[in-house]
Design a protein around this motif. Structure first.
Motif, PDB file in Angstrom:
ATOM      1  N   ALA A  24       0.834  -1.203   0.000  1.00 59.50           N
ATOM      2  CA  ALA A  24       0.000   0.000   0.000  1.00 59.50           C
ATOM      3  C   ALA A  24       0.869   1.253   0.000  1.00 59.50           C
ATOM      4  O   ALA A  24       0.563   2.228  -0.698  1.00 59.50           O
ATOM      5  CB  ALA A  24      -0.926  -0.004   1.214  1.00 59.50           C
ATOM      6  N   TYR A  25       1.970   1.223   0.742  1.00 63.76           N
ATOM      7  CA  TYR A  25       2.879   2.378   0.753  1.00 63.76           C
ATOM      8  C   TYR A  25       3.479   2.620  -0.625  1.00 63.76           C
ATOM      9  O   TYR A  25       3.577   3.765  -1.085  1.00 63.76           O
ATOM     10  CB  TYR A  25       4.000   2.171   1.776  1.00 63.76           C
ATOM     11  CG  TYR A  25       5.035   3.267   1.704  1.00 63.76           C
ATOM     12  CD1 TYR A  25       4.788   4.521   2.230  1.00 63.76           C
ATOM     13  CD2 TYR A  25       6.257   3.050   1.064  1.00 63.76           C
ATOM     14  CE1 TYR A  25       5.723   5.543   2.136  1.00 63.76           C
ATOM     15  CE2 TYR A  25       7.195   4.059   0.966  1.00 63.76           C
ATOM     16  CZ  TYR A  25       6.930   5.297   1.511  1.00 63.76           C
ATOM     17  OH  TYR A  25       7.858   6.306   1.403  1.00 63.76           O
ATOM     18  N   LEU A  26       3.871   1.543  -1.294  1.00 64.59           N
ATOM     19  CA  LEU A  26       4.454   1.696  -2.625  1.00 64.59           C
ATOM     20  C   LEU A  26       3.434   2.263  -3.609  1.00 64.59           C
ATOM     21  O   LEU A  26       3.799   2.948  -4.566  1.00 64.59           O
ATOM     22  CB  LEU A  26       4.987   0.357  -3.124  1.00 64.59           C
ATOM     23  CG  LEU A  26       6.204  -0.175  -2.352  1.00 64.59           C
ATOM     24  CD1 LEU A  26       6.533  -1.586  -2.791  1.00 64.59           C
ATOM     25  CD2 LEU A  26       7.395   0.747  -2.528  1.00 64.59           C
ATOM     26  N   LEU A  27       2.163   2.019  -3.372  1.00 64.70           N
ATOM     27  CA  LEU A  27       1.122   2.533  -4.253  1.00 64.70           C
ATOM     28  C   LEU A  27       0.793   4.000  -3.982  1.00 64.70           C
ATOM     29  O   LEU A  27       0.515   4.755  -4.906  1.00 64.70           O
ATOM     30  CB  LEU A  27      -0.156   1.699  -4.110  1.00 64.70           C
ATOM     31  CG  LEU A  27      -0.076   0.287  -4.674  1.00 64.70           C
ATOM     32  CD1 LEU A  27      -1.290  -0.509  -4.236  1.00 64.70           C
ATOM     33  CD2 LEU A  27       0.025   0.335  -6.186  1.00 64.70           C
ATOM     34  N   VAL A  66      -6.351  -3.749  -2.123  1.00 62.76           N
ATOM     35  CA  VAL A  66      -5.525  -2.574  -1.808  1.00 62.76           C
ATOM     36  C   VAL A  66      -5.414  -1.668  -3.032  1.00 62.76           C
ATOM     37  O   VAL A  66      -5.592  -0.451  -2.931  1.00 62.76           O
ATOM     38  CB  VAL A  66      -4.121  -2.990  -1.311  1.00 62.76           C
ATOM     39  CG1 VAL A  66      -3.176  -1.813  -1.278  1.00 62.76           C
ATOM     40  CG2 VAL A  66      -4.210  -3.623   0.051  1.00 62.76           C
ATOM     41  N   VAL A  67      -5.155  -2.259  -4.177  1.00 65.00           N
ATOM     42  CA  VAL A  67      -5.019  -1.465  -5.396  1.00 65.00           C
ATOM     43  C   VAL A  67      -6.325  -0.733  -5.698  1.00 65.00           C
ATOM     44  O   VAL A  67      -6.323   0.462  -6.011  1.00 65.00           O
ATOM     45  CB  VAL A  67      -4.597  -2.357  -6.587  1.00 65.00           C
ATOM     46  CG1 VAL A  67      -4.714  -1.607  -7.902  1.00 65.00           C
ATOM     47  CG2 VAL A  67      -3.176  -2.854  -6.387  1.00 65.00           C
ATOM     48  N   ARG A  68      -7.432  -1.397  -5.588  1.00 64.78           N
ATOM     49  CA  ARG A  68      -8.726  -0.756  -5.840  1.00 64.78           C
ATOM     50  C   ARG A  68      -9.005   0.354  -4.832  1.00 64.78           C
ATOM     51  O   ARG A  68      -9.557   1.393  -5.184  1.00 64.78           O
ATOM     52  CB  ARG A  68      -9.847  -1.787  -5.814  1.00 64.78           C
ATOM     53  CG  ARG A  68      -9.862  -2.639  -7.054  1.00 64.78           C
ATOM     54  CD  ARG A  68     -11.031  -3.589  -7.049  1.00 64.78           C
ATOM     55  NE  ARG A  68     -11.036  -4.378  -8.267  1.00 64.78           N
ATOM     56  CZ  ARG A  68     -11.745  -5.465  -8.435  1.00 64.78           C
ATOM     57  NH1 ARG A  68     -12.541  -5.891  -7.474  1.00 64.78           N
ATOM     58  NH2 ARG A  68     -11.701  -6.125  -9.563  1.00 64.78           N
ATOM     59  N   ALA A  69      -8.633   0.134  -3.575  1.00 63.93           N
ATOM     60  CA  ALA A  69      -8.844   1.167  -2.548  1.00 63.93           C
ATOM     61  C   ALA A  69      -8.023   2.414  -2.863  1.00 63.93           C
ATOM     62  O   ALA A  69      -8.508   3.540  -2.739  1.00 63.93           O
ATOM     63  CB  ALA A  69      -8.490   0.622  -1.169  1.00 63.93           C
ATOM     64  N   VAL A  70      -6.785   2.235  -3.288  1.00 65.77           N
ATOM     65  CA  VAL A  70      -5.930   3.374  -3.630  1.00 65.77           C
ATOM     66  C   VAL A  70      -6.499   4.111  -4.836  1.00 65.77           C
ATOM     67  O   VAL A  70      -6.581   5.353  -4.847  1.00 65.77           O
ATOM     68  CB  VAL A  70      -4.476   2.917  -3.904  1.00 65.77           C
ATOM     69  CG1 VAL A  70      -3.637   4.058  -4.465  1.00 65.77           C
ATOM     70  CG2 VAL A  70      -3.844   2.374  -2.633  1.00 65.77           C
ATOM     71  N   ILE A  71      -6.919   3.379  -5.847  1.00 66.09           N
ATOM     72  CA  ILE A  71      -7.479   4.010  -7.047  1.00 66.09           C
ATOM     73  C   ILE A  71      -8.775   4.733  -6.708  1.00 66.09           C
ATOM     74  O   ILE A  71      -8.987   5.874  -7.129  1.00 66.09           O
ATOM     75  CB  ILE A  71      -7.691   2.971  -8.163  1.00 66.09           C
ATOM     76  CG1 ILE A  71      -6.331   2.502  -8.683  1.00 66.09           C
ATOM     77  CG2 ILE A  71      -8.542   3.547  -9.286  1.00 66.09           C
ATOM     78  CD1 ILE A  71      -6.409   1.319  -9.623  1.00 66.09           C
ATOM     79  N   ASP A  72      -9.644   4.095  -5.943  1.00 62.19           N
ATOM     80  CA  ASP A  72     -10.907   4.741  -5.565  1.00 62.19           C
ATOM     81  C   ASP A  72     -10.659   6.020  -4.784  1.00 62.19           C
ATOM     82  O   ASP A  72     -11.323   7.033  -4.997  1.00 62.19           O
ATOM     83  CB  ASP A  72     -11.776   3.796  -4.729  1.00 62.19           C
ATOM     84  CG  ASP A  72     -12.365   2.667  -5.557  1.00 62.19           C
ATOM     85  OD1 ASP A  72     -12.313   2.757  -6.803  1.00 62.19           O
ATOM     86  OD2 ASP A  72     -12.873   1.696  -4.954  1.00 62.19           O
ATOM     87  N   GLU A  73      -9.702   5.988  -3.880  1.00 57.41           N
ATOM     88  CA  GLU A  73      -9.393   7.173  -3.072  1.00 57.41           C
ATOM     89  C   GLU A  73      -8.840   8.297  -3.945  1.00 57.41           C
ATOM     90  O   GLU A  73      -9.146   9.458  -3.733  1.00 57.41           O
ATOM     91  CB  GLU A  73      -8.386   6.814  -1.980  1.00 57.41           C
ATOM     92  CG  GLU A  73      -8.032   7.944  -1.065  1.00 57.41           C
ATOM     93  CD  GLU A  73      -9.138   8.327  -0.103  1.00 57.41           C
ATOM     94  OE1 GLU A  73      -9.027   9.404   0.492  1.00 57.41           O
ATOM     95  OE2 GLU A  73     -10.103   7.553   0.052  1.00 57.41           O
ATOM     96  N   SER A  74      -8.062   7.935  -4.951  1.00 59.50           N
ATOM     97  CA  SER A  74      -7.487   8.971  -5.816  1.00 59.50           C
ATOM     98  C   SER A  74      -8.541   9.623  -6.699  1.00 59.50           C
ATOM     99  O   SER A  74      -8.336  10.721  -7.202  1.00 59.50           O
ATOM    100  CB  SER A  74      -6.377   8.380  -6.688  1.00 59.50           C
ATOM    101  OG  SER A  74      -6.916   7.515  -7.659  1.00 59.50           O
ATOM    102  N   ARG A  75      -9.665   8.969  -6.896  1.00 58.86           N
ATOM    103  CA  ARG A  75     -10.741   9.536  -7.713  1.00 58.86           C
ATOM    104  C   ARG A  75     -11.602  10.516  -6.944  1.00 58.86           C
ATOM    105  O   ARG A  75     -12.349  11.276  -7.544  1.00 58.86           O
ATOM    106  CB  ARG A  75     -11.639   8.416  -8.236  1.00 58.86           C
ATOM    107  CG  ARG A  75     -10.987   7.570  -9.285  1.00 58.86           C
ATOM    108  CD  ARG A  75     -11.924   6.495  -9.740  1.00 58.86           C
ATOM    109  NE  ARG A  75     -11.286   5.684 -10.764  1.00 58.86           N
ATOM    110  CZ  ARG A  75     -11.576   4.426 -10.976  1.00 58.86           C
ATOM    111  NH1 ARG A  75     -12.497   3.820 -10.262  1.00 58.86           N
ATOM    112  NH2 ARG A  75     -10.956   3.759 -11.912  1.00 58.86           N
ATOM    113  N   ARG A  76     -11.523  10.487  -5.648  1.00 57.73           N
ATOM    114  CA  ARG A  76     -12.339  11.396  -4.848  1.00 57.73           C
ATOM    115  C   ARG A  76     -11.809  12.810  -4.989  1.00 57.73           C
ATOM    116  O   ARG A  76     -10.596  13.039  -5.021  1.00 57.73           O
ATOM    117  CB  ARG A  76     -12.326  10.952  -3.389  1.00 57.73           C
ATOM    118  CG  ARG A  76     -13.041   9.616  -3.249  1.00 57.73           C
ATOM    119  CD  ARG A  76     -13.288   9.267  -1.808  1.00 57.73           C
ATOM    120  NE  ARG A  76     -14.130   8.108  -1.744  1.00 57.73           N
ATOM    121  CZ  ARG A  76     -13.730   6.913  -1.335  1.00 57.73           C
ATOM    122  NH1 ARG A  76     -12.499   6.737  -0.921  1.00 57.73           N
ATOM    123  NH2 ARG A  76     -14.581   5.906  -1.313  1.00 57.73           N
ATOM    124  N   PRO A  77     -12.716  13.784  -5.031  1.00 58.04           N
ATOM    125  CA  PRO A  77     -12.288  15.170  -5.283  1.00 58.04           C
ATOM    126  C   PRO A  77     -11.279  15.704  -4.281  1.00 58.04           C
ATOM    127  O   PRO A  77     -10.376  16.441  -4.646  1.00 58.04           O
ATOM    128  CB  PRO A  77     -13.589  15.970  -5.210  1.00 58.04           C
ATOM    129  CG  PRO A  77     -14.682  14.991  -5.363  1.00 58.04           C
ATOM    130  CD  PRO A  77     -14.156  13.665  -4.925  1.00 58.04           C
TER     131      PRO A  77
END
Length: 172
Positions: A24-27, A66-77
């Motif tokens: 998760a840190y690397l992502l 984990v990858v999906r959580a990081v991507i979803d979080e990055s899409r939030r405004p």
């Protein structure tokens, strides 16, 4: 979940916690957010633990979560931040803020005592940053009127402020 399933999950969690956190840190590049993403992944696994048939595929499932959580979080405004090496503004102390507020209040109080036409000239010239020509155009008057109203307005403002703001008194 029964006791045996809880024990299996606890063993898996202890064995894989640091590896998932590191992924998760690397992502995301932030240890605090990495902890949050790892927690999100383990909560998702815990919810579905009894339904998971292939325990050998757990690592792939957690990694995908984990990858999906990081991507979803990055899409939030609120996550659309730009990281920079330098801060755009230097922090101010409470004392500086207090002085700024006091100065602003004194200036506004002084401006209210200046006649309306002179106040308009002062605001346009010094607070809006217009030059003499642009101020004359905005007020539909001559440049000479702007100059004389500026001089009279500054005098009136100095009298209204008194010793409230030292910077506005004449340098003589």
């Amino acid at each position: 979940m029964d006791q045996r399933d809880e024990q299996e999950f606890a063993e898996y969690f202890v064995a894989r916690r640091e590896a998932v956190r590191r992924t998760a840190y690397l992502l995301c590049g932030d240890w605090h957010r990495a902890d949050d993403f790892a927690q999100t992944a383990f909560v998702a696994v815990h919810r579905r633990w009894r339904k998971i048939r292939d325990k050998q595929a757990l690592d792939a499932y957690v990694r995908r979560t984990v990858v999906r959580a990081v991507i979803d979080e990055s899409r939030r405004p609120w996550r659309r931040e730009k990281f920079t090496d330098e801060m755009p503004e230097s922090p101010t102390t409470d004392n500086e803020i207090g002085e700024t507020v006091a100065t602003r209040e004194a200036l506004l109080k002084g401006l209210r005592r200046v006649p309306p036409r002179q106040r308009a000239v002062l605001v346009l010239r010094f607070l809006e940053g217009l030059d003499v020509t642009a101020t004359a155009e905005a007020l539909k008057c001559s440049e000479g009127t702007v100059k004389s109203q500026t001089a009279r307005g500054l005098t009136a403002l100095r009298e209204a402020l008194g010793d409230a703001i030292d910077d506005l008194r004449p340098a003589s």
